[in-house]
Design a protein around this motif. Sequence first.
Motif, PDB file in Angstrom:
ATOM      1  N   ASP A  46      -8.371  -2.691  -1.453  1.00  8.44           N
ATOM      2  CA  ASP A  46      -9.805  -2.397  -1.562  1.00  8.44           C
ATOM      3  C   ASP A  46     -10.243  -1.303  -0.595  1.00  8.44           C
ATOM      4  O   ASP A  46     -11.435  -1.021  -0.449  1.00  8.44           O
ATOM      5  N   GLY A  47      -9.273  -0.688   0.081  1.00  9.98           N
ATOM      6  CA  GLY A  47      -9.573   0.407   0.991  1.00  9.98           C
ATOM      7  C   GLY A  47      -9.701   0.002   2.444  1.00  9.98           C
ATOM      8  O   GLY A  47      -9.806   0.869   3.315  1.00  9.98           O
ATOM      9  N   GLY A  48      -9.699  -1.276   2.730  1.00 14.67           N
ATOM     10  CA  GLY A  48      -9.845  -1.736   4.101  1.00 14.67           C
ATOM     11  C   GLY A  48      -8.548  -1.649   4.888  1.00 14.67           C
ATOM     12  O   GLY A  48      -7.455  -1.454   4.334  1.00 14.67           O
ATOM     13  N   GLU A  49      -8.676  -1.767   6.205  1.00 17.25           N
ATOM     14  CA  GLU A  49      -7.532  -1.792   7.106  1.00 17.25           C
ATOM     15  C   GLU A  49      -7.671  -2.975   8.054  1.00 17.25           C
ATOM     16  O   GLU A  49      -8.774  -3.279   8.512  1.00 17.25           O
ATOM     17  N   LEU A  50      -6.549  -3.623   8.362  1.00 15.15           N
ATOM     18  CA  LEU A  50      -6.531  -4.730   9.305  1.00 15.15           C
ATOM     19  C   LEU A  50      -5.658  -4.344  10.493  1.00 15.15           C
ATOM     20  O   LEU A  50      -4.443  -4.187  10.337  1.00 15.15           O
ATOM     21  N   PRO A  51      -6.241  -4.145  11.672  1.00 14.97           N
ATOM     22  CA  PRO A  51      -5.428  -3.808  12.843  1.00 14.97           C
ATOM     23  C   PRO A  51      -4.372  -4.880  13.089  1.00 14.97           C
ATOM     24  O   PRO A  51      -4.631  -6.075  12.938  1.00 14.97           O
ATOM     25  N   ALA A  52      -3.169  -4.452  13.462  1.00 15.18           N
ATOM     26  CA  ALA A  52      -2.069  -5.417  13.603  1.00 15.18           C
ATOM     27  C   ALA A  52      -1.098  -4.975  14.684  1.00 15.18           C
ATOM     28  O   ALA A  52      -0.675  -3.812  14.722  1.00 15.18           O
TER      29      ALA A  52
END
Length: 331
Positions: A144-150
């Motif tokens: 959906d275009g989002g990013e999750l810092p990891a």
Amino acid sequence: MRRDTTVTALRPADHVIVDADGVEHGYDRLLLATGSRPRTLPGFDGPGVHMLRTLDNALVLREKLTEGSRVVIVGSGWIGCEVASAARAHVTMVDPVPLPLRNVLGDRVGSVFRDLHADHGVTLRLGVRARGTRADGRAVLLEDGGELPADVVVVGAGAVPRTELAEAAGLDLAAGGIAVDAALRTSAPDVYAAGDVAAHDHPRHEGRVRVEHWSNAKDQGTHVAGNLLGGHDAYGADPYFFSDQYDLGCEYRGLADPAHDELVLRGDPDSREFLAFWLRDGRVTAALNVNLWDHGDALTALVGTRARVSARQLAEADLNTLTTAGAADRR
């Protein structure tokens, strides 16, 4: 015992296997217990990506799950849920399915595990597909275009049975594994298969049954030893597994189709102390106990005898009485 030896070919007609050095080894009977490997996902091959299959995988991952680290878990099955509950970190769980464990437990019971993880601070991104990690490995990218810092990425997307040797040898395959009859024999004479790789023609379950839990590998291994030594007994044990997540412990027996079987609850799921049963044509196909430990024998008997009971009986009656009736019904 030949360690560090890779088998590269199986010739059933000759009763021979061939190793990587080209040496042939004859056999009278052969067991394929080749297991499975973790399922890989496109885009998840960069730094910081972990899978959980071996002891070494677990030890490496344990060192990474430190307080303050940002952990993204791709997959909300048993691996994903158990890693989330073990992490001492900020955890986000991503899965395109709307509920954890939905394929195994269905919507109502799956919602119990959703709420369990949410109550323990896990951020749930369900109904969203992850498409890979950023080039530097410091984030998971979503469709959906989002990013999750990891800081740590754990992929728990299931397992793939190791069927290559059997397939090259021309053995029949089914349900993603090696097709075996009730006695765990493959389509080749004197060749058997057990564990994750065995797609079993179970005497009490419809269709092929292939189970990836450790208890199945252990119990099938014990059983097939007798058949390798000349027996012809069917393997009839029901699938079994357990899971511990935070303060929730559960045991599951049998094999349900949660999309079609009738769910019967005994107790209050919101309290996280309850029993769940799945009924098909008036018979118990599977049972789950959650934080209740006094009913194991009764649940095993209800599933094992395919007791014919009503939903009301399961919810209200004495379970030991039902198991006696179920055994009599089978006779």
